[in-house]
Design an enzyme around this catalytic site. Sequence first.
Site, short mmCIF file in Angstrom:
data_model
loop_
_atom_site.label_atom_id
_atom_site.label_comp_id
_atom_site.label_asym_id
_atom_site.label_seq_id
_atom_site.Cartn_x
_atom_site.Cartn_y
_atom_site.Cartn_z
N GLU A 284 -5.99 -4.86 10.30
CA GLU A 284 -5.40 -3.99 10.63
C GLU A 284 -5.70 -3.08 11.70
O GLU A 284 -6.16 -1.79 11.78
CB GLU A 284 -5.14 -3.22 9.06
CG GLU A 284 -4.25 -3.78 8.07
CD GLU A 284 -3.60 -2.84 7.16
OE1 GLU A 284 -2.91 -2.78 7.15
OE2 GLU A 284 -4.28 -1.26 6.94
N GLY B 70 1.82 1.67 10.83
CA GLY B 70 2.99 2.94 10.49
C GLY B 70 3.64 3.58 11.78
O GLY B 70 4.30 4.46 12.41
N SER C 157 2.58 -2.50 10.32
CA SER C 157 4.42 -2.32 10.38
C SER C 157 4.99 -3.28 10.26
O SER C 157 5.65 -4.13 10.56
CB SER C 157 4.76 -2.07 12.00
OG SER C 157 4.24 -0.77 12.20
N ASN D 105 1.32 -1.08 -0.33
CA ASN D 105 0.09 0.15 0.19
C ASN D 105 0.41 1.24 0.03
O ASN D 105 1.56 1.60 0.88
CB ASN D 105 -1.29 0.09 1.27
CG ASN D 105 -2.40 1.03 1.26
OD1 ASN D 105 -1.81 1.74 0.41
ND2 ASN D 105 -2.37 1.21 2.79
N TRP D 106 1.13 1.58 -1.03
CA TRP D 106 1.47 3.08 -1.31
C TRP D 106 1.38 4.29 -0.66
O TRP D 106 2.21 4.85 -0.54
CB TRP D 106 2.51 3.82 -2.64
CG TRP D 106 3.27 2.41 -3.67
CD1 TRP D 106 3.46 0.64 -2.91
CD2 TRP D 106 2.71 2.80 -4.83
NE1 TRP D 106 3.81 0.67 -4.49
CE2 TRP D 106 4.31 1.49 -5.31
CE3 TRP D 106 3.53 3.43 -5.99
CZ2 TRP D 106 4.08 1.38 -7.01
CZ3 TRP D 106 3.64 3.16 -6.97
CH2 TRP D 106 4.20 2.05 -7.53
N LYS D 107 -0.16 4.45 -0.23
CA LYS D 107 -0.59 5.82 -0.17
C LYS D 107 -0.57 6.86 -0.37
O LYS D 107 -0.24 6.16 -2.42
CB LYS D 107 -0.47 5.70 1.72
CG LYS D 107 -0.05 4.67 2.75
CD LYS D 107 -0.24 4.89 3.96
CE LYS D 107 -0.47 3.19 4.74
NZ LYS D 107 -0.37 3.27 6.28
N HIS E 92 -10.07 1.09 4.48
CA HIS E 92 -9.00 1.69 5.07
C HIS E 92 -8.40 2.57 6.26
O HIS E 92 -9.29 3.33 5.56
CB HIS E 92 -7.44 2.21 4.35
CG HIS E 92 -5.39 1.92 4.52
ND1 HIS E 92 -5.61 3.12 5.58
CD2 HIS E 92 -5.07 1.44 4.90
CE1 HIS E 92 -4.56 2.53 5.87
NE2 HIS E 92 -3.88 1.29 5.45
N GLU F 124 -6.74 5.09 7.56
CA GLU F 124 -6.77 5.98 6.98
C GLU F 124 -7.65 6.61 6.54
O GLU F 124 -7.91 7.81 6.78
CB GLU F 124 -5.80 6.62 6.33
CG GLU F 124 -4.02 6.00 7.45
CD GLU F 124 -3.05 6.15 6.36
OE1 GLU F 124 -3.35 5.89 5.04
OE2 GLU F 124 -2.07 5.40 7.47
N GLY G 187 2.60 -1.43 4.27
CA GLY G 187 3.06 -0.10 3.81
C GLY G 187 4.03 0.20 3.61
O GLY G 187 4.45 -0.01 2.57
N GLY G 188 4.88 0.91 4.79
CA GLY G 188 5.84 1.65 4.42
C GLY G 188 6.72 1.09 4.43
O GLY G 188 8.03 1.77 3.19
P1 PGA Z 1 2.66 0.15 7.53
O1 PGA Z 1 0.72 0.22 7.07
O2 PGA Z 1 3.31 -0.97 7.20
O3 PGA Z 1 3.18 1.12 7.79
O4 PGA Z 1 2.37 0.43 8.71
C1 PGA Z 1 0.44 -0.31 7.10
C2 PGA Z 1 -0.69 -0.07 5.81
O5 PGA Z 1 -1.69 0.94 6.21
O6 PGA Z 1 -1.93 -0.81 5.27
#
Ligand code: PGA
Length: 255
Positions: free
Chosen positions: A170, A176, A215, A12-14, A98, A100, A236-237
């Site tokens: 999640e 994050g 994470s 997930n590049w966001k 998601h 966010e 994500g990251g």
């Molecule tokens: P993260 O993000 O791996 O940076 O914790 C996961 C996500 O938001 O899907």
Amino acid sequence: MTAARTPLIAGNWKMYKTEREAEDYIQALLPRVSSIDGADVAVCVPFTDLRAMVDSARGSRVEVYAQNMHHEPEGAFTGEVSPLMLSDVGAQGVVLGHSERREQFGETDRALALKVPAALAAGLTPILCVGETESERENEDTDRKLRQQIKDDLVNVPSERLTDVVIAYEPIWAIGTGKVATPEQAQEAIAFIRALVGDRDAQAAQGVRILYGGSVKADNAAELLALPDVDGALVGGASLQADSFAQIVGAAAAR
Ligand code: PGA
């Protein structure tokens, strides 16, 4: 039983990567994952990168997903993108719900109840995200939250299509933050989600893929991916660098 579920590693590049950066990334990623067998791979990219990534990943094992969509095929919805537009551009799936989007953009379970079947109808694989906040976990409210999200968000998906949905567990406190769920926490929550799907349809529960997200990194992926109910990861990251993302794909294939 688990052998029938091919793990999925989705990055997930966001809101990261211009088209140029996305091109550099995909050229670095493709050779790193081309010989890895036994795991599906997807990158979930900003709308503006979709067409370029679809073109560059064509013929490879990397699928290209979006990160959100409206449920209607078209209409007066300024700033929105429809399921039809995503499938037209060649996207194969879409992240929905998601945390966010739920927390910062007011995405509701009611909206998701419309979006998940709309994605399926457009031929897209939805990755439906669910999970509890830190205070919900502390208050032992995790099961209630997951039960409500699974029930409400999948209400309009017929039983025979449940296995076409990917669910991502999640925990919001792990996104994050570098705070990863323990293997026990991840396994317990994901087994619980599988049981909730089983309340709808026992067969679907065995077939539906449930990912862990929060994470996930190259150095903790193997342990999480080895858990019996964990069918992959939403990353994500650590998905933003081709190298670390490819290592996570490798860990999934080796499990
Ligand atoms: P993260 O993000 O791996 O940076 O914790 C996961 C996500 O938001 O899907």
